[in-house]
Write an enzyme that holds these catalytic residues in place. Structure first.
Site, PDB file in Angstrom:
ATOM      1  CG  HIS A 122     -11.878 -29.003 -42.844  1.00  0.00           C
ATOM      2  ND1 HIS A 122     -13.116 -28.958 -43.456  1.00  0.00           N
ATOM      3  CD2 HIS A 122     -11.247 -27.847 -43.188  1.00  0.00           C
ATOM      4  CE1 HIS A 122     -13.233 -27.841 -44.147  1.00  0.00           C
ATOM      5  NE2 HIS A 122     -12.120 -27.150 -44.005  1.00  0.00           N
ATOM      6  CB  SER A 123     -14.113 -26.473 -40.694  1.00  0.00           C
ATOM      7  OG  SER A 123     -14.956 -25.374 -40.549  1.00  0.00           O
ATOM      8  CG  MET A 124     -18.338 -28.695 -36.488  1.00  0.00           C
ATOM      9  SD  MET A 124     -19.949 -29.313 -37.026  1.00  0.00           S
ATOM     10  CE  MET A 124     -19.501 -30.976 -37.581  1.00  0.00           C
TER      11      MET A 124
END
Length: 322
Positions: A122-124
């Site tokens: 997720h994301s980073m």
């Protein structure tokens, strides 16, 4: 290979995911030269390995609501990146950046003795997974990116300034005192919600369980606040697109309509993020793009919006949606 955590365990707060989640996860930690990387697992160890990588400022609890909705025969391991959750902070003088996070992932999978596995980030965590899939393409079978495109493209004319800012920010931090701040449970929750506007209150409570420690007078956040500093290392768009060609894994991108990338992907034809997503069309890997209702933390706030898509992707060959 792994050691069960005996101290520094998550807060004993009510778990809003309900009793169905309790008891599903087993806590571990992996020794590293500066301490340990904390992790939690779910599923049969002999099952298909899936490594779950959380986003910036989050922790391994980010996947608590999603994993129980996914195929039960997989073996899910969610880690706390260093400086997050229950993992050790990096040594003094060491900055947080993507290259170090990639090394962390490599250390973990080596200890797990995984030669081929799925990354769900997720994301980073998705951006770390994307870069890992380029550097170690033979190791990643499938790559699932949740509100992430696998890279953070940056303008090359800004790279030198970014390096300067990152180095100076770290040096300035080291000259200052940073005593731990103690918050009441309510204030800690409010602080977390203010810093992460895409989190529901229930989701913030889930992250806070692993993201804070009880001390006399209240709670102290576990995270290393150096993760808030500017990173000196960025990758220009041209290099991202070159790296992308190395990926051999099948790729699934799930973007939330109210997420971080939606406007960057559609609002501007010249967006570097759009160029990266379009780049998957010409990559060696199979590619699938899905748009869902929700916010940046849709996988945690409303995991049912993404669970079916991920289950289908894990069960069948990915087919292009573009």
């Amino acid at each position: 290979m792994t050691t069960e955590v005996r101290e520094g365990m998550p807060l004993n707060l009510p778990h809003v995911c309900g009793s169905a989640v309790k008891g599903l996860f087993k806590e571990f930690k992996f020794a590293v030269p500066w301490g340990h990387i904390a992790a939690k697992s779910c599923g049969p160890p002999q099952g298909r390995p899936v490594l779950c990588l959380h986003g910036w400022l989050d922790n391994a609890n980010s996947f608590d609501g999603l994993i129980p909705l996914l195929p039960k025969d997989n073996y899910y391991v969610a880690i706390d990146f260093p400086g997050h959750g229950l993992s050790s902070h990096r040594p003094n003088g060491v900055a947080y950046n993507f290259l170090e996070y990639i090394s962390d992932v490599r250390r973990v999978v080596e200890r797990l003795e995984w030669n081929k596995f799925v990354i769900m980030g997720h994301s980073m965590g998705g951006n770390v997974g994307g870069l890992f899939s380029c550097i170690f393409p033979d190791m990643v079978e499938r790559l699932i990116l949740l509100d992430s495109c696998g890279f953070v493209p940056y303008r090359k004319d800004k790279l030198v300034l970014q390096m300067q800012k990152g180095i100076e920010a770290l040096l300035k931090w080291e000259k200052q005192e940073h005593p731990p701040k103690v918050y009441s449970p309510l204030t800690a929750l409010q602080r977390l919600l203010k810093a992460n506007t895409s989190l529901s209150e229930a989701s913030a409570q889930i992250l806070l369980q692993r993201g804070a420690t009880e001390v006399p007078g209240g709670l102290v956040f576990n995270r290393d606040f150096r993760i808030n500093l500017d990173t000196p290392y960025r990758t220009p768009l041209e290099q991202c697109l070159e790296y992308q060609k190395k990926i051999q894994a099948s790729v699934l991108i799930i973007l939330a309509k109210n997420g971080i990338l939606w406007s960057k992907y559609y609002a501007d034809e010249t967006s570097p993020f759009k160029a990266v997503v379009e780049g998957y069309k010409t990559a060696k890997s199979e590619f699938r793009l899905e748009i869902v209702e929700g916010d940046h933390h849709v996988h945690l706030n409303e995991p049912e919006h993404v669970a079916g898509i991920i289950t289908d992707f894990l069960s069948k060959d990915a087919t292009s949606k573009l």
